[in-house]
Structures are given as C-alpha cells and as structure tokens.
Design an enzyme around this catalytic site. Structure first.
Site, PDB file in Angstrom:
ATOM      1  N   SER A  91       0.825  -1.213   0.000  1.00 22.40           N
ATOM      2  CA  SER A  91       0.000   0.000   0.000  1.00 22.40           C
ATOM      3  C   SER A  91       0.857   1.260   0.000  1.00 22.40           C
ATOM      4  O   SER A  91       2.019   1.243   0.409  1.00 22.40           O
ATOM      5  CB  SER A  91      -0.910   0.020   1.223  1.00 22.40           C
ATOM      6  OG  SER A  91      -1.689  -1.152   1.281  1.00 22.40           O
TER       7      SER A  91
HETATM    8  N1  SAH Z   1      -0.113  -5.339   4.197  1.00 17.60           N
HETATM    9  C1  SAH Z   1       0.536  -5.627   2.948  1.00 17.60           C
HETATM   10  C2  SAH Z   1      -0.361  -5.260   1.786  1.00 17.60           C
HETATM   11  C3  SAH Z   1      -0.494  -6.398   0.869  1.00 17.60           C
HETATM   12  S1  SAH Z   1      -1.811  -6.320  -0.293  1.00 17.60           S
HETATM   13  C4  SAH Z   1       1.887  -4.945   2.873  1.00 17.60           C
HETATM   14  O1  SAH Z   1       2.221  -4.173   3.779  1.00 17.60           O
HETATM   15  O2  SAH Z   1       2.632  -5.203   1.929  1.00 17.60           O
HETATM   16  C5  SAH Z   1      -2.984  -7.416   0.431  1.00 17.60           C
HETATM   17  C6  SAH Z   1      -2.568  -8.839   0.616  1.00 17.60           C
HETATM   18  O3  SAH Z   1      -3.713  -9.563   1.070  1.00 17.60           O
HETATM   19  C7  SAH Z   1      -2.087  -9.554  -0.642  1.00 17.60           C
HETATM   20  O4  SAH Z   1      -0.794 -10.021  -0.436  1.00 17.60           O
HETATM   21  C8  SAH Z   1      -3.068 -10.718  -0.796  1.00 17.60           C
HETATM   22  O5  SAH Z   1      -2.483 -11.901  -1.279  1.00 17.60           O
HETATM   23  C9  SAH Z   1      -3.573 -10.903   0.636  1.00 17.60           C
HETATM   24  N2  SAH Z   1      -4.854 -11.584   0.782  1.00 17.60           N
HETATM   25  C10 SAH Z   1      -5.935 -11.569  -0.032  1.00 17.60           C
HETATM   26  N3  SAH Z   1      -6.921 -12.332   0.448  1.00 17.60           N
HETATM   27  C11 SAH Z   1      -6.460 -12.876   1.610  1.00 17.60           C
HETATM   28  C12 SAH Z   1      -7.014 -13.762   2.570  1.00 17.60           C
HETATM   29  N4  SAH Z   1      -8.241 -14.292   2.437  1.00 17.60           N
HETATM   30  N5  SAH Z   1      -6.258 -14.094   3.643  1.00 17.60           N
HETATM   31  C13 SAH Z   1      -4.998 -13.598   3.796  1.00 17.60           C
HETATM   32  N6  SAH Z   1      -4.415 -12.760   2.913  1.00 17.60           N
HETATM   33  C14 SAH Z   1      -5.134 -12.395   1.825  1.00 17.60           C
END
Ligand code: SAH
Length: 244
Positions: A91
C-alpha cells in the site's frame, strides 16, 4: 630506527587508521535511503495529519525499500502503492500510516493483520510495539515476507500462510485487526475475534465497485462502525483465488 621514532610513527598511524575506518563506516554504514525516508515522513505522512510520534518514528525506522522488489527500489518512498508480485501491491505509505494511527495501538497489544503481502505493515505494527499476528493466502508472498522480516530482526511477529477470512481463532481475541485486502462485506469471524475495546480497520467493497475504509470499535459487546474514506485495495480471496 631507534625505539622512540618507531613509537612515534605507531602513535601517528593509529589515529589515522581510526579516522579512515570511521570515514568508511560513515559512508557505507548509514542507510542511503534515510533522506528519502525522512522526506516521505514529512511530506506524505505528517503533512497529511498523522501526528502520533510513535507512528511517525515507525515510518522513519522501517526500511521500506527492503519490502519492495529490487527493480522498484528507487520508487520505494514514492507516494503510491507498488507491485510486489503475484498481482498484489504494497500500500501507499500514507494509507499504511492512516490505518496504523487510527488503531491507536498501545505497547503489548495483540494485533491481527489479514494480508501480510510484503510484510511492511507488519513491521510498522511491530515498531509501535504490538504483538503481531499476520496471515497471507499466497504462499510465495508469505515466504518472502518471512525472510524479509527475519533478516531485519523482527521478533514479535507471527506469520501464517492461509486464508484469513476466518481470522486466527487460537490467538483471539485481538485488541486490533487490520485488513489490507477488500472483502465485499465484513467477515463475521473478524467481528467476533475483536476484544472488548478492540478496533478494526478494513476496506469493504468489490474490486470493480467503490470500496470504503471502515473503522469499527467494540464497546460493551456492541460494535460501532464508521465509513472514513473511499479507497482502492486488492480483493480478499480464498485459497482457490476466488474473491469474497
Ligand atoms: N499489508 C501488505 C499489503 C499487501 S496487499 C503490505 O504491507 O505489503 C494485500 C494482501 O492480502 C495480498 O498479499 C493478498 O495476497 C492478501 N490476501 C488476499 N486475500 C487474503 C485472505 N483471504 N487471507 C490472507 N491474505 C489475503
């Protein structure tokens, strides 16, 4: 050469060596991204109203460039999200800061993150002294985040690979929950796993429609929720890749 001359040469060489070694460590030991990181904190985060000093310090301390793929490092401190592989993104710095500040985390509180991604948000949470639990559904991302966090020496972060839709019951309740992927509605299990006085921040809405960021708070067993701003997050998916 008499003893006195040798002694004098020795006395001159030692400080010279010391000066040289400190010059080398000054040039190479300091993080070359520190100036960019300071600028990010001032212009993107503090200027937009984030004022909690611990949150600002966390953004100064965490080397964001270590969490982005090598080819995007030079954009690591830019005012935008970046690709981290597998179609996912880290993000925008301000969004991570807003979500952290709004949770108002006190030292030692248990925080659950759904969507570890690069591990950046987890590192920020660890810096504000949370006990962090984070779940990632895409295995290669989970593995890479684990390595990054380990190399940087973070210890108070527990990671799990799997679908976070059902939360992490064994470690519930949580004082705070941060969701970084967007389901079409708030998962019931996450509401239930909030402790009394607990806070949650979560984007809600399908990928191609408008999503809003919600902030929830549980008081006397009742949850109050408010919609704080329109946002754009990747969808929350199950282990087959189907959107919730
Ligand atoms: N907090 C992260 C942002 C990653 S984007 C950072 O600081 O980099 C959101 C993430 O959520 C992605 O990696 C995606 O694979 C994950 N995601 C999507 N659905 C999910 C679920 N049901 N359980 C766990 N992670 C999930």
């Amino acid at each position: 050469m008499n003893y006195l001359i040798r002694f004098n040469i020795f006395k001159m060489i030692l400080p010279a060596l010391w000066l040289l070694s400190s010059a080398i460590s000054g040039a190479y030991g300091q993080d070359p991204y520190l100036p960019q990181r300071k600028e990010m904190v001032i212009k993107q985060i503090a200027a937009r109203g984030i004022s909690n000093q611990k949150v600002l310090d966390a953004f100064l301390n965490v080397p964001r460039h270590e969490f982005v793929p090598y080819e995007y490092r030079r954009f690591a401190y830019a005012d935008q999200p970046l690709p981290i592989g597998e179609g996912q993104t880290i993000s925008q710095p301000y969004m991570v800061a807003y979500m952290t500040e709004v949770l108002n985390i006190k030292p030692g509180e248990k925080v659950l993150e759904i969507g570890t991604g690069s591990g950046y948000q987890a590192a920020i949470l660890a810096e504000v002294e949370a006990e962090v639990y984070s779940i990632e559904v895409i295995e290669p991302l989970a593995i890479s985040a684990k390595n990054t966090l380990k190399n940087l020496g973070y210890k108070n972060i527990r990671l799990k690979t799997g679908d976070g839709y059902q939360g992490w019951a064994e470690h519930a309740p949580f004082d705070a929950i941060v969701v970084t992927c967007s389901p079409s509605a708030i998962p019931e299990a996450l509401r239930e796993q909030l402790a009394e006085g607990g806070r949650m921040v979560i984007p809600v809405g399908r990928q191609n429609s408008i999503q809003y960021l919600y902030v929830l708070e549980k008081r006397k067993g009742k949850i109050r929720e408010r919609n704080v701003m329109p946002v754009r997050f990747v969808p929350m998916i199950d282990s087959q890749g189907k959107a919730y």
